[in-house]
Design an enzyme around this catalytic site. Structure first.
Site, PDB file in Angstrom:
ATOM      1  N   CYS A  14      -8.300  -4.647  -0.432  1.00 17.27           N
ATOM      2  CA  CYS A  14      -8.931  -5.882   0.058  1.00 17.27           C
ATOM      3  C   CYS A  14     -10.427  -6.166  -0.403  1.00 17.27           C
ATOM      4  O   CYS A  14     -10.571  -7.313  -0.765  1.00 17.27           O
ATOM      5  CB  CYS A  14      -8.867  -6.073   1.447  1.00 17.27           C
ATOM      6  SG  CYS A  14      -7.351  -5.424   2.481  1.00 17.27           S
ATOM      7  N   ASP A  15     -10.924  -5.199  -0.591  1.00 17.26           N
ATOM      8  CA  ASP A  15     -12.522  -5.335  -0.564  1.00 17.26           C
ATOM      9  C   ASP A  15     -13.031  -4.631  -1.993  1.00 17.26           C
ATOM     10  O   ASP A  15     -14.106  -4.505  -2.391  1.00 17.26           O
ATOM     11  CB  ASP A  15     -13.083  -4.955   0.532  1.00 17.26           C
ATOM     12  CG  ASP A  15     -13.024  -5.465   1.895  1.00 17.26           C
ATOM     13  OD1 ASP A  15     -12.694  -6.599   1.851  1.00 17.26           O
ATOM     14  OD2 ASP A  15     -12.963  -4.879   2.887  1.00 17.26           O
ATOM     15  N   CYS A  36     -10.072  -1.034   3.459  1.00 15.75           N
ATOM     16  CA  CYS A  36      -9.086  -1.571   2.615  1.00 15.75           C
ATOM     17  C   CYS A  36      -9.552  -1.575   1.105  1.00 15.75           C
ATOM     18  O   CYS A  36     -10.371  -2.737   1.084  1.00 15.75           O
ATOM     19  CB  CYS A  36      -8.500  -2.672   3.389  1.00 15.75           C
ATOM     20  SG  CYS A  36      -7.232  -3.377   2.111  1.00 15.75           S
TER      21      CYS A  36
END
Ligand code: NAP
Length: 301
Positions: A133-134, A130
């Site tokens: 997300c990261d 993701c």
């Protein structure tokens, strides 16, 4: 006992919950994560949901939740392990067990793994599924995205705004994802597209330091700090094992009415066999599944 239990609090589940409740059915939505929204939680902006241009993904999911809440659906956090068939469906969860006349199964799908050396060892230490997300961990660094669908293209574009360089590696010559996204990637200076190229291994020490790729010219090592696997999804259907017919990829076989081979169990959203998995099609499934559940329950009376 509930009239309907909706398994999953993503776009399909929240829509199904709102429709069922508005239809006067006593409805419970069971979502395993404390924050509902499903895959909407994995992205920042959504640019193709009708009437909401450039939507904030979190806001959109919360708006769907509010609608289900306001309609009267109860939302609980719990993990569904098994569903037992019968006139009363028994939904067995980690924290509690619940009963309902009908179940709308909308548990979604999870990320497929690359299945290559280094993926598991470096998961969370350079390997991610993701970008939203990261991606921030790789600010100013080089990253690689593996895959050729909409997700891979969007992840590459997202990362191009954060990372210094982005490799987009696809195993075939032509992309599966939308043409406009391919154009955007091709026209982004710091995205380097490697077609007909396999990612064979993820290398590193404590964290990722690169990947081994292979094409018609042989193998080579590319330096990068982050590897984003975007190679599709696998439907989450474990609690339905032995209950509903599935296709060769594990998706629950159901038409637009969301009716499965198991009486009173309906499949909505990404778990269902369908040609196009989008938030808008998941919402449509939620509405159709609610209608089918309503008809099923009416026939029981
Ligand atoms: P997808 O469309 O299934 O694409 C997966 C890609 O990964 C394919 O290009 C596939 O290659 C490749 N792949 C699969 N296994 C691989 C492996 N082991 N090694 C290397 N490559 C591998 O998945 P997705 O991109 O996650 O999209 C899923 C659905 O969500 C689609 O319907 C998509 O349209 C939708 N979506 C929409 C948006 C949007 O904003 N509209 C955003 C994201 C996703 P091949 O092409 O060779 O099979």
């Amino acid at each position: 006992m509930y009239d309907v239990i909706v398994v999953g609090g993503g776009a399909a589940g929240l829509t199904a919950g709102a429709y069922c409740s508005r239809g006067g059915l006593k409805t419970l939505i069971i979502e395993k994560y404390p924050v509902v929204g499903g895959q909407m939680g994995l992205t920042d902006r959504i640019d193709n949901f009708p009437a909401v241009e450039n939507a904030d993904a979190y806001e959109l999911s919360q708006a769907m939740k509010r609608q289900a809440d306001n309609a009267g659906a109860l939302i609980v956090t719990d993990t569904v392990n098994e569903i037992k068939q019968g006139n009363e469906k028994l939904v067995l969860c980690n924290e509690s067990d619940y009963k309902a006349k009908a179940v709308i199964y909308a548990a979604g799908a999870y990320h497929r793994k690359l299945g290559i050396k280094g993926e598991d060892i470096f998961s969370g230490r350079g390997v991610s599924y993701c970008a939203v997300c990261d991606g921030g961990f790789y600010r100013g660094k080089t990253s690689a995205v593996i895959g050729g669908g909409d997700t891979a293209l969007k992840e590459a574009l997202y990362l191009s705004r954060i990372c210094s360089e982005v490799y987009l590696i696809h195993r075939r010559d032509s992309f599966r994802g939308a043409a406009y996204l391919v154009d955007n990637c091709e026209n982004t200076e710091n995205i380097h597209i490697l077609r007909s190229t396999l990612c064979k291994e993820i290398t590193g020490d404590k964290t990722v330091n690169g990947i081994v790729v292979s094409d018609k010219n042989g193998e080579r090592h590319l330096d990068c700090s982050g590897v984003f696997a975007a190679v599709g999804m696998i439907p989450f259907t474990d609690p339905l094992t032995g209950l509903c017919d599935t296709d060769e990829n594990g998706y629950v076989i159901a038409g637009e009415d969301c009716v499965t081979s198991a009486a009173g169990i309906f499949a909505a959203g990404d778990v269902r066999t369908k040609p196009f998995r989008q938030i808008v099609t998941a919402c449509a499934d939620g509405a159709n599944a609610a209608r089918s559940a309503e008809e099923y329950i009416s026939a029981l009376l």
